[in-house]
Scaffold this motif. Structure first.
Motif, PDB file in Angstrom:
ATOM      1  N   TYR A   1      -5.425  -3.895  12.450  1.00 10.18           N
ATOM      2  CA  TYR A   1      -4.086  -3.669  12.864  1.00 10.18           C
ATOM      3  C   TYR A   1      -3.525  -4.105  14.199  1.00 10.18           C
ATOM      4  O   TYR A   1      -4.349  -4.574  14.651  1.00 10.18           O
ATOM      5  CB  TYR A   1      -3.624  -2.543  12.804  1.00 10.18           C
TER       6      TYR A   1
ATOM      7  N   ILE B   1       0.278   9.856   2.766  1.00  5.77           N
ATOM      8  CA  ILE B   1       1.027  10.440   4.746  1.00  5.77           C
ATOM      9  C   ILE B   1       2.696  10.131   4.526  1.00  5.77           C
ATOM     10  O   ILE B   1       2.926   9.356   4.123  1.00  5.77           O
ATOM     11  CB  ILE B   1       0.542   8.177   5.000  1.00  5.77           C
TER      12      ILE B   1
ATOM     13  N   LYS C   1      -5.943   6.078  16.814  1.00  7.69           N
ATOM     14  CA  LYS C   1      -6.602   5.344  15.109  1.00  7.69           C
ATOM     15  C   LYS C   1      -5.525   7.102  14.069  1.00  7.69           C
ATOM     16  O   LYS C   1      -5.294   6.505  13.835  1.00  7.69           O
ATOM     17  CB  LYS C   1      -7.794   6.018  14.860  1.00  7.69           C
TER      18      LYS C   1
ATOM     19  N   TRP D   1       1.211  -2.289  14.129  1.00  9.53           N
ATOM     20  CA  TRP D   1       1.114  -0.668  14.814  1.00  9.53           C
ATOM     21  C   TRP D   1       0.017  -0.641  15.653  1.00  9.53           C
ATOM     22  O   TRP D   1      -0.489  -0.716  15.885  1.00  9.53           O
ATOM     23  CB  TRP D   1      -0.157  -0.299  13.178  1.00  9.53           C
TER      24      TRP D   1
ATOM     25  N   ALA E   1       0.161  -2.678   4.773  1.00  9.09           N
ATOM     26  CA  ALA E   1       0.255  -1.235   4.801  1.00  9.09           C
ATOM     27  C   ALA E   1       1.206  -1.118   5.521  1.00  9.09           C
ATOM     28  O   ALA E   1       1.231  -1.329   7.294  1.00  9.09           O
ATOM     29  CB  ALA E   1      -1.589  -1.080   5.613  1.00  9.09           C
ATOM     30  N   GLN E   2       1.727  -0.745   5.239  1.00  6.38           N
ATOM     31  CA  GLN E   2       2.286   0.383   3.358  1.00  6.38           C
ATOM     32  C   GLN E   2       3.132  -0.491   3.645  1.00  6.38           C
ATOM     33  O   GLN E   2       4.384  -0.820   3.862  1.00  6.38           O
ATOM     34  CB  GLN E   2       2.413   1.678   3.549  1.00  6.38           C
TER      35      GLN E   2
ATOM     36  N   TRP F   1      -4.088  14.165   7.155  1.00  5.05           N
ATOM     37  CA  TRP F   1      -2.987  13.811   8.125  1.00  5.05           C
ATOM     38  C   TRP F   1      -2.512  15.170   8.468  1.00  5.05           C
ATOM     39  O   TRP F   1      -1.673  15.681   8.547  1.00  5.05           O
ATOM     40  CB  TRP F   1      -2.084  12.740   7.276  1.00  5.05           C
TER      41      TRP F   1
ATOM     42  N   GLU G   1      -5.350  -3.647   3.591  1.00  4.63           N
ATOM     43  CA  GLU G   1      -4.621  -3.295   5.151  1.00  4.63           C
ATOM     44  C   GLU G   1      -4.098  -4.098   5.436  1.00  4.63           C
ATOM     45  O   GLU G   1      -5.328  -4.599   7.209  1.00  4.63           O
ATOM     46  CB  GLU G   1      -4.944  -1.706   5.595  1.00  4.63           C
TER      47      GLU G   1
ATOM     48  N   PHE H   1       1.254  -1.011   0.015  1.00  2.00           N
ATOM     49  CA  PHE H   1       0.311  -0.203   0.094  1.00  2.00           C
ATOM     50  C   PHE H   1       0.789   1.336  -0.224  1.00  2.00           C
ATOM     51  O   PHE H   1       1.744   1.012   0.619  1.00  2.00           O
ATOM     52  CB  PHE H   1      -0.931   0.059   1.431  1.00  2.00           C
TER      53      PHE H   1
ATOM     54  N   GLY I   1      -6.406   4.768   1.880  1.00  2.84           N
ATOM     55  CA  GLY I   1      -5.915   5.154   2.901  1.00  2.84           C
ATOM     56  C   GLY I   1      -6.748   6.492   3.361  1.00  2.84           C
ATOM     57  O   GLY I   1      -7.730   7.238   2.466  1.00  2.84           O
ATOM     58  N   ASN I   2      -6.904   7.043   4.281  1.00  4.19           N
ATOM     59  CA  ASN I   2      -7.654   8.465   5.353  1.00  4.19           C
ATOM     60  C   ASN I   2      -7.736   9.733   4.085  1.00  4.19           C
ATOM     61  O   ASN I   2      -8.194  10.591   3.382  1.00  4.19           O
ATOM     62  CB  ASN I   2      -7.384   8.527   6.134  1.00  4.19           C
TER      63      ASN I   2
ATOM     64  N   ASN J   1     -12.206   4.420   1.532  1.00  5.05           N
ATOM     65  CA  ASN J   1     -11.896   3.465   2.019  1.00  5.05           C
ATOM     66  C   ASN J   1     -12.209   4.203   3.821  1.00  5.05           C
ATOM     67  O   ASN J   1     -13.126   5.480   3.781  1.00  5.05           O
ATOM     68  CB  ASN J   1     -10.015   5.163   2.349  1.00  5.05           C
TER      69      ASN J   1
ATOM     70  N   GLU K   1       0.205   5.217   0.200  1.00  8.04           N
ATOM     71  CA  GLU K   1      -0.735   6.164   0.918  1.00  8.04           C
ATOM     72  C   GLU K   1      -0.142   7.536   0.324  1.00  8.04           C
ATOM     73  O   GLU K   1       1.582   7.495   0.657  1.00  8.04           O
ATOM     74  CB  GLU K   1      -1.045   6.053   1.729  1.00  8.04           C
TER      75      GLU K   1
ATOM     76  N   ILE L   1       4.787   2.866   8.738  1.00  2.26           N
ATOM     77  CA  ILE L   1       4.285   0.782   8.912  1.00  2.26           C
ATOM     78  C   ILE L   1       4.424   0.256   7.769  1.00  2.26           C
ATOM     79  O   ILE L   1       3.517   0.269   7.161  1.00  2.26           O
ATOM     80  CB  ILE L   1       2.644   1.111   9.547  1.00  2.26           C
TER      81      ILE L   1
ATOM     82  N   TRP M   1     -13.203   9.037  12.038  1.00  2.00           N
ATOM     83  CA  TRP M   1     -12.232   9.507  11.762  1.00  2.00           C
ATOM     84  C   TRP M   1     -11.950  10.255  10.476  1.00  2.00           C
ATOM     85  O   TRP M   1     -11.077  10.976   9.955  1.00  2.00           O
ATOM     86  CB  TRP M   1     -10.502   9.126  11.665  1.00  2.00           C
TER      87      TRP M   1
ATOM     88  N   HIS N   1     -10.129  -4.786   6.824  1.00  2.00           N
ATOM     89  CA  HIS N   1      -8.237  -4.023   7.324  1.00  2.00           C
ATOM     90  C   HIS N   1      -8.180  -4.250   8.460  1.00  2.00           C
ATOM     91  O   HIS N   1      -8.967  -4.837   9.798  1.00  2.00           O
ATOM     92  CB  HIS N   1      -8.494  -2.261   7.871  1.00  2.00           C
TER      93      HIS N   1
HETATM   94  O1  AHR Z   1      -2.169   3.025   7.281  1.00  2.00           O
HETATM   95  C1  AHR Z   1      -2.591   4.245   7.559  1.00  2.00           C
HETATM   96  C2  AHR Z   1      -4.023   4.587   7.771  1.00  2.00           C
HETATM   97  O2  AHR Z   1      -4.704   3.453   8.789  1.00  2.00           O
HETATM   98  C3  AHR Z   1      -4.906   4.214   6.358  1.00  2.00           C
HETATM   99  O3  AHR Z   1      -4.482   5.882   5.604  1.00  2.00           O
HETATM  100  C4  AHR Z   1      -5.739   4.346   6.825  1.00  2.00           C
HETATM  101  O4  AHR Z   1      -7.270   3.724   5.318  1.00  2.00           O
HETATM  102  C5  AHR Z   1      -6.342   3.688   7.938  1.00  2.00           C
HETATM  103  O5  AHR Z   1      -6.620   3.564   9.134  1.00  2.00           O
END
Ligand code: AHR
Length: 503
Positions: free
Chosen positions: A244, A29, A304, A296, A350-351, A97, A292, A25, A71-72, A172, A27, A356, A178, A242
């Motif tokens: 984590y 970010i 989050k 993390w 991710a990612q 972000w 994802e 992934f 991603g966000n 996403n 993003e 991460i 958030w 998703h």
């Molecule tokens: O991978 C980081 C973030 O985690 C992504 O932007 C989002 O989709 C998730 O909350």
């Protein structure tokens, strides 16, 4: 010494492994794009600003697919900002972000980068601030050969041939508070349906993935999936998951159960997909896109989202440094994906870089492999063909959330074309070696052990750095074949790989 016995038969397969299971992934970010895959002026960068050291590591990692641009970040992104002459592109505030997005890297640069990296793109459309109209315009821009305003715009931007992007993500984490443009399941299911219809009318060859929950811990988990699919079942091909993995309690037994939790989430969501299919009397099966997953928590102490101050471009944050324990957990996650190969066809770690990520870069400097790089690379490079069912007998340990879990966690794959059987095995016993035997049934000729490697013997907290990449697998002589059985001694807390061929 703990003992584990397994029988597998070449005729009993779980499912065929889709090569897209080994995705990652990228993003917009932190330093993932800017200073990660893209750093104009870096000593290894080409004329387009693509870091060749990162590209080489991406290929070594065995990545097959890359999800982009979030991603966000996706949920506030206007794709038009990222195409056309770079000097005319506008700088924007990124409200996901709290960074400044310079738009010097966009869709066409991403497609170019994918071609050089030899990976397929998974391009996502913004269903946060935008909707069906913008998505169908993006498909026309990318995939229509020419003769319309948007396809000709692409040609004008230097791309005479269509990008022919097959795989698309519809938004996403739209269930998350958030998220820019959070939605109820009904609202999202409706917009996903209308967007999918239009995208497919522009290009009938597209494959589409709808958003599942942002994680199993969400209060709406499973209900969200049911209601979303109830709206768009016939219009989409995949549903996303998703997850984590965290270790806030510093409980290694619980942490090593992450793979079982992932496995449970997959089975739960398969059940929901099939329940909606039954309600709709549909002969179609929805496949899963685990787009994802990773460990993390260390670089995300406050929940989050971690926002940074100052609206800078590519600020360094969420740069999790992985240790040996994390590599074991990631290996377990890869095994969980393999063992659900009948329904999980796509997955994205991710990612890819810095955020991460298995690869870390220094600005203007080196790029190096984190501990989690290795189990991912082992599976991505060696797991081919079909995953096999296993009959396992071994001792168990107790996890608070999941009950009794086997010390052995394994994935066995069989590639008929190359006559290779790959075995990925975690010994989750922290204090004892495991005496493992695997009987390989199915009328095979004489077996030869081609390759054995293990990641073992490190302190659980050991990490890599640009100076030292010692936490990595080494060749292992722990395995041997006798007749049709592989025998091996696995060290406590170890990741192990064996490749066997047959006559
Ligand atoms: O991978 C980081 C973030 O985690 C992504 O932007 C989002 O989709 C998730 O909350």
């Amino acid at each position: 010494m703990t003992i584990a016995r397994m029988i597998v038969d070449m005729s009993f397969a779980i499912g065929e492994i889709d090569r897209r299971l080994f995705g990652t992934f990228v993003e917009h970010i932190g330093r993932c794009v800017y200073g990660g895959i893209f750093e104009p002026g870096h000593p290894t960068s080409d004329a387009r600003g693509f870091r060749q050291d990162v590209l080489a590591l991406t290929r070594e990692l065995g990545v097959t697919l890359v999800r982009y641009p979030g991603g966000n970040f996706l949920s506030g992104y206007d794709w038009e900002d990222g195409v056309g002459p770079v000097e005319r592109r506008l700088r924007r505030l990124d409200l996901a972000w709290f960074a400044t997005e310079p738009n010097t890297f966009g869709t066409n640069e991403f497609v170019d980068w994918c071609r050089v990296a030899e990976v397929d793109p998974l391009l996502c459309v913004n269903l946060g601030t935008r909707g069906a109209d913008d998505a169908r315009r993006l498909v026309e821009y990318c995939n229509h050969p020419g003769g319309t305003e948007l396809s000709d715009l692409r040609r004008q931007h230097g791309y005479a041939e269509p990008h022919n992007i097959r795989l698309w993500g519809l938004g996403n984490e739209q269930d998350g508070p958030w998220q820019i443009g959070e939605k109820t399941a009904y609202e999202y299911g409706r917009i996903a349906k209308e967007t999918a219809k239009l995208m497919r009318w522009v290009d009938p060859k597209v494959e589409l993935s709808a958003c599942g929950s942002s994680g199993r811990e969400m209060p709406t988990f499973a209900g969200w999936e049911y209601e979303v699919l109830d709206q768009c079942y016939e219009q989409v091909d995949f549903l996303s998951l998703h997850q984590y993995f965290t270790n806030y309690d510093r409980n290694i037994a619980e942490f090593l159960g992450a793979a079982d939790l992932m496995d449970r989430a997959i089975r739960e969501i398969v059940a929901v997909c099939d329940a909606v299919g039954a309600k709709h009397r549909s002969s179609k099966k929805i496949m899963l896109s685990f787009d994802e997953y990773n460990v993390w928590w260390k670089a995300r102490p406050t929940g989050k989202l971690k926002k940074v101050e100052g609206w800078s471009v590519g600020p360094a944050f969420n740069e999790e440094i992985y240790n040996f324990e994390d590599a074991l957990v990631l290996g377990g996650a890869m095994i969980a994906l393999l063992n659900n190969a009948d329904r999980v066809k796509i997955a994205c770690l991710a990612q890819l870089v810095n955020v991460i990520a298995p690869i870390i870069t220094e600005p203007s400097g080196r790029a190096w492999r984190q501990t989690i790089f290795h189990p991912f690379a082992d599976v991505a490079n060696l797991a081919k063909g079909f995953t096999l069912r296993q009959a396992v007998e071994c001792e168990t340990f107790t996890s608070k959330t999941l009950g009794e879990l086997p010390y052995l966690l394994a994935g066995v794959t069989h590639d008929r074309a190359t006559r290779r059987i790959a075995i990925f095995a975690l010994n989750r016993h922290l204090g004892e070696e495991m005496e493992l035997s695997i009987e390989l049934r199915g009328g095979l000729g004489a077996l030869t052990l081609l390759n054995g490697r293990a990641m073992a013997g490190f302190d659980l907290s050991a990490t890599n750095s640009a100076e030292s990449e010692l936490v990595r697998p080494a060749a292992s002589s722990a395995g041997r074949v006798a007749g049709h059985t592989l025998h091996a001694i696995l060290q406590p807390a170890s990741w192990n790989v064996f490749v066997v061929t047959y006559a």
